[in-house]
Design a protein around this motif. Structure first.
Motif, PDB file in Angstrom:
ATOM      1  N   GLY A 291       0.793  -1.224   0.000  1.00  0.00           N
ATOM      2  CA  GLY A 291       0.000   0.000   0.000  1.00  0.00           C
ATOM      3  C   GLY A 291       0.823   1.271   0.000  1.00  0.00           C
ATOM      4  N   ILE A 292       2.088   1.195  -0.495  1.00  0.00           N
ATOM      5  CA  ILE A 292       2.932   2.393  -0.472  1.00  0.00           C
ATOM      6  C   ILE A 292       3.307   2.883  -1.870  1.00  0.00           C
ATOM      7  CG2 ILE A 292       3.874   1.769   1.782  1.00  0.00           C
ATOM      8  CD1 ILE A 292       6.459   0.913   0.374  1.00  0.00           C
ATOM      9  N   LEU A 293       2.925   2.148  -2.906  1.00  0.00           N
ATOM     10  CA  LEU A 293       3.337   2.499  -4.263  1.00  0.00           C
ATOM     11  C   LEU A 293       2.246   3.298  -4.967  1.00  0.00           C
ATOM     12  CD1 LEU A 293       5.547   2.147  -6.430  1.00  0.00           C
ATOM     13  CD2 LEU A 293       4.414   0.036  -7.121  1.00  0.00           C
ATOM     14  N   VAL A 294       2.630   4.464  -5.478  1.00  0.00           N
ATOM     15  CA  VAL A 294       1.698   5.342  -6.187  1.00  0.00           C
ATOM     16  C   VAL A 294       1.843   5.121  -7.686  1.00  0.00           C
ATOM     17  CG1 VAL A 294       1.075   7.748  -6.673  1.00  0.00           C
ATOM     18  CG2 VAL A 294       1.817   7.078  -4.365  1.00  0.00           C
ATOM     19  N   GLY A 295       0.728   4.988  -8.369  1.00  0.00           N
ATOM     20  CA  GLY A 295       0.794   4.817  -9.815  1.00  0.00           C
ATOM     21  C   GLY A 295      -0.537   4.391 -10.379  1.00  0.00           C
ATOM     22  N   HIS A 296      -0.511   3.808 -11.560  1.00  0.00           N
ATOM     23  CA  HIS A 296      -1.719   3.351 -12.244  1.00  0.00           C
ATOM     24  C   HIS A 296      -1.837   1.839 -12.101  1.00  0.00           C
ATOM     25  CE1 HIS A 296      -1.529   7.127 -15.031  1.00  0.00           C
ATOM     26  NE2 HIS A 296      -1.930   7.395 -13.819  1.00  0.00           N
ATOM     27  N   TRP A 297      -3.028   1.384 -11.705  1.00  0.00           N
ATOM     28  CA  TRP A 297      -3.257  -0.027 -11.446  1.00  0.00           C
ATOM     29  C   TRP A 297      -4.415  -0.548 -12.296  1.00  0.00           C
ATOM     30  CZ3 TRP A 297       0.227  -2.547  -8.541  1.00  0.00           C
ATOM     31  CH2 TRP A 297       1.021  -1.804  -7.664  1.00  0.00           C
ATOM     32  N   ASP A 298      -4.258  -1.776 -12.798  1.00  0.00           N
ATOM     33  CA  ASP A 298      -5.297  -2.412 -13.608  1.00  0.00           C
ATOM     34  C   ASP A 298      -5.512  -3.836 -13.122  1.00  0.00           C
ATOM     35  OD1 ASP A 298      -5.799  -0.547 -16.175  1.00  0.00           O
ATOM     36  OD2 ASP A 298      -3.678  -0.469 -15.645  1.00  0.00           O
ATOM     37  N   CYS A 299      -6.769  -4.227 -12.990  1.00  0.00           N
ATOM     38  CA  CYS A 299      -7.092  -5.588 -12.585  1.00  0.00           C
ATOM     39  C   CYS A 299      -7.150  -6.486 -13.826  1.00  0.00           C
ATOM     40  CB  CYS A 299      -8.431  -5.633 -11.850  1.00  0.00           C
ATOM     41  SG  CYS A 299      -8.905  -7.328 -11.376  1.00  0.00           S
ATOM     42  N   PRO A 300      -6.342  -7.556 -13.872  1.00  0.00           N
ATOM     43  CA  PRO A 300      -6.357  -8.433 -15.046  1.00  0.00           C
ATOM     44  C   PRO A 300      -7.597  -9.309 -15.127  1.00  0.00           C
ATOM     45  CG  PRO A 300      -4.907  -9.323 -13.364  1.00  0.00           C
ATOM     46  CD  PRO A 300      -5.367  -7.981 -12.859  1.00  0.00           C
ATOM     47  N   LYS A 301      -8.375  -9.363 -14.036  1.00  0.00           N
ATOM     48  CA  LYS A 301      -9.539 -10.247 -14.022  1.00  0.00           C
ATOM     49  C   LYS A 301     -10.825  -9.513 -14.379  1.00  0.00           C
ATOM     50  CE  LYS A 301     -11.898 -13.693 -11.152  1.00  0.00           C
ATOM     51  NZ  LYS A 301     -11.905 -14.376  -9.831  1.00  0.00           N
TER      52      LYS A 301
ATOM     53  N   GLN B 218     -10.921  -6.015 -14.993  1.00  0.00           N
ATOM     54  CA  GLN B 218     -10.582  -4.793 -15.727  1.00  0.00           C
ATOM     55  C   GLN B 218     -10.836  -3.500 -14.938  1.00  0.00           C
ATOM     56  OE1 GLN B 218     -12.249  -7.439 -17.801  1.00  0.00           O
ATOM     57  NE2 GLN B 218     -10.067  -7.922 -17.883  1.00  0.00           N
ATOM     58  N   HIS B 219     -11.005  -3.613 -13.626  1.00  0.00           N
ATOM     59  CA  HIS B 219     -11.137  -2.399 -12.816  1.00  0.00           C
ATOM     60  C   HIS B 219      -9.822  -1.613 -12.854  1.00  0.00           C
ATOM     61  CE1 HIS B 219     -12.415   0.302  -9.666  1.00  0.00           C
ATOM     62  NE2 HIS B 219     -11.400  -0.047  -8.899  1.00  0.00           N
ATOM     63  N   GLN B 220      -9.907  -0.284 -12.893  1.00  0.00           N
ATOM     64  CA  GLN B 220      -8.726   0.569 -12.960  1.00  0.00           C
ATOM     65  C   GLN B 220      -8.678   1.524 -11.775  1.00  0.00           C
ATOM     66  OE1 GLN B 220      -9.183   2.555 -16.772  1.00  0.00           O
ATOM     67  NE2 GLN B 220      -8.004   0.976 -17.819  1.00  0.00           N
ATOM     68  N   ILE B 221      -7.451   1.826 -11.338  1.00  0.00           N
ATOM     69  CA  ILE B 221      -7.220   2.864 -10.330  1.00  0.00           C
ATOM     70  C   ILE B 221      -6.248   3.862 -10.926  1.00  0.00           C
ATOM     71  CG2 ILE B 221      -6.285   3.401  -8.044  1.00  0.00           C
ATOM     72  CD1 ILE B 221      -7.127   0.624  -7.137  1.00  0.00           C
ATOM     73  N   ARG B 222      -6.673   5.120 -11.049  1.00  0.00           N
ATOM     74  CA  ARG B 222      -5.845   6.146 -11.675  1.00  0.00           C
ATOM     75  C   ARG B 222      -5.573   7.329 -10.738  1.00  0.00           C
ATOM     76  NH1 ARG B 222      -4.954   2.542 -14.365  1.00  0.00           N
ATOM     77  NH2 ARG B 222      -5.069   2.295 -16.637  1.00  0.00           N
ATOM     78  N   THR B 223      -6.007   7.240  -9.495  1.00  0.00           N
ATOM     79  CA  THR B 223      -5.741   8.312  -8.543  1.00  0.00           C
ATOM     80  C   THR B 223      -4.305   8.214  -8.061  1.00  0.00           C
ATOM     81  OG1 THR B 223      -6.609   6.907  -6.782  1.00  0.00           O
ATOM     82  CG2 THR B 223      -8.124   8.490  -7.768  1.00  0.00           C
ATOM     83  N   LEU B 224      -3.601   9.345  -8.005  1.00  0.00           N
ATOM     84  CA  LEU B 224      -2.192   9.352  -7.617  1.00  0.00           C
ATOM     85  C   LEU B 224      -2.046   9.435  -6.102  1.00  0.00           C
ATOM     86  CD1 LEU B 224      -0.697  11.601 -10.437  1.00  0.00           C
ATOM     87  CD2 LEU B 224      -0.682   9.110 -10.249  1.00  0.00           C
ATOM     88  N   VAL B 225      -2.568   8.409  -5.450  1.00  0.00           N
ATOM     89  CA  VAL B 225      -2.436   8.275  -3.996  1.00  0.00           C
ATOM     90  C   VAL B 225      -2.056   6.828  -3.723  1.00  0.00           C
ATOM     91  CG1 VAL B 225      -4.076  10.096  -3.452  1.00  0.00           C
ATOM     92  CG2 VAL B 225      -4.890   7.752  -3.732  1.00  0.00           C
TER      93      VAL B 225
END
Length: 331
Positions: free
Chosen positions: A147-157, A159-166
């Protein structure tokens, strides 16, 4: 008795020819007419049938395997495959990971005295690729779930995305699958040079730029301070975060990981604005030389190398000529 291949849900057409296009994480029917469509993974028996068909198609020659020399081992075939790909990699002078080695005098030599440069062989490329894989593993298996890495995340299952820079835990909030990480793109101010940082991390109530480096056991044992070229590159990233992303960082962290035994060492790096000025100088002069707006006379430019034996000089095809030629101001 052969089991039926799953049908495309949208069209209910049997697509046995699509078996060769299955990805490991998701059955996809690749159709030239209207793009990829999903197949039903819910029936494990049907999935096994698809894999059996794929193996049979390799054995009977329906699906071609990579070119291989008769009698070559698997290792040799892999090295040959990697070597063939080297020629397709374009030379990119202005990349953030290479700014330390950028040399206007070398660019002038490259135009004035063309030489055969010592490129990377297949084994060298594979060493770099293994390093990239280690980076990816740390990002997605350790730093993200922490829970310390900031960036863009994508779920391979799902397809949910997280684009908030927190900083967030990289476990998909919808399906609890570990998400995949996309490194943040940065542009070094005043240069147009683009790079991708290994990550921004929330550490000790502050935001830092993280740069991961892999190293062998001997190198790790001798590592008492960070490597100069690594610090220089990281300083470029530190200077680029706020202009590129609107976030403030307190500095950078170099994390060295030993490929042989997984030991780690890290060094905190304070911002140094002088490094960005030096990068801007080298990029500006080199661009003008390449664009023929400055003379391609190497003697017009200072050496970036401190000696013939420094690491940067050992990788330069013109090092001997460079140190035998005068510099500006030499009598």
């Amino acid at each position: 008795m052969d089991m039926a291949v799953p049908q495309c849900r949208p069209c209910r057409e049997s697509r046995e020819e699509s078996v060769g296009d299955l990805r490991a994480d998701q059955a996809v029917c690749v159709r030239e007419d209207d793009g990829p469509e999903k197949l039903d993974w819910s029936d494990e028996m049907s999935v096994n049938a698809q894999l059996s068909n794929l193996i049979r198609s390799f054995l009977d020659g329906t699906v071609q395997s990579p070119e291989e020399e008769e009698g070559a081992s698997l290792s040799e075939t892999i090295l040959d495959f990697v070597a063939k790909g080297i020629a397709t990699r374009p030379r990119n002078v202005f990349r953030a990971s290479g700014v330390y080695y950028l040399c206007p005098r070398q660019e002038a030599y490259r135009l004035a005295i063309p030489a055969i440069e010592r490129g990377f062989d297949a084994k060298s490329i594979m060493i770099f690729d293994v390093g990239h894989a280690v980076h990816k593993w740390f990002q997605e298996q350790y730093l993200g779930p922490m829970g310390i890495l900031v960036g863009h995340w994508d779920c391979p299952k799902c397809q949910h995305q997280i684009r908030t820079l927190v900083p967030v835990r990289s476990v998909c909030p919808r399906c609890q699958t570990l998400m995949t990480y996309t490194e943040l793109e940065l542009t070094l101010p005043g240069t147009g040079v683009i790079g991708h940082t290994d990550g921004l991390i929330a550490y000790r109530q502050s935001l830092w730029v993280l740069d991961i480096k892999t190293i062998n056991k001997e190198g790790m044992a001798a590592l008492s301070h960070p490597i100069e070229a690594n610090v220089y590159q990281l300083q470029g990233y530190v200077s680029a975060v706020e202009p590129s992303l609107g976030l403030r960082v307190v500095g950078g962290i170099l994390l060295y990981i030993c490929k042989d035994n997984s030991t780690m060492k890290d060094f905190e790096i304070a911002p140094d604005p002088a490094v960005l000025l030096d990068i801007q100088r080298k990029v500006d002069i080199s661009q003008q030389i390449i664009q023929r707006r400055l003379p391609a006379d190497p003697r017009s430019y200072q050496r970036e190398c401190s000696s013939k034996t420094c690491y940067r000089a050992r990788g330069c095809a013109w090092a001997a000529k460079c140190f035998s030629d005068p510099e500006p101001g030499d009598v």
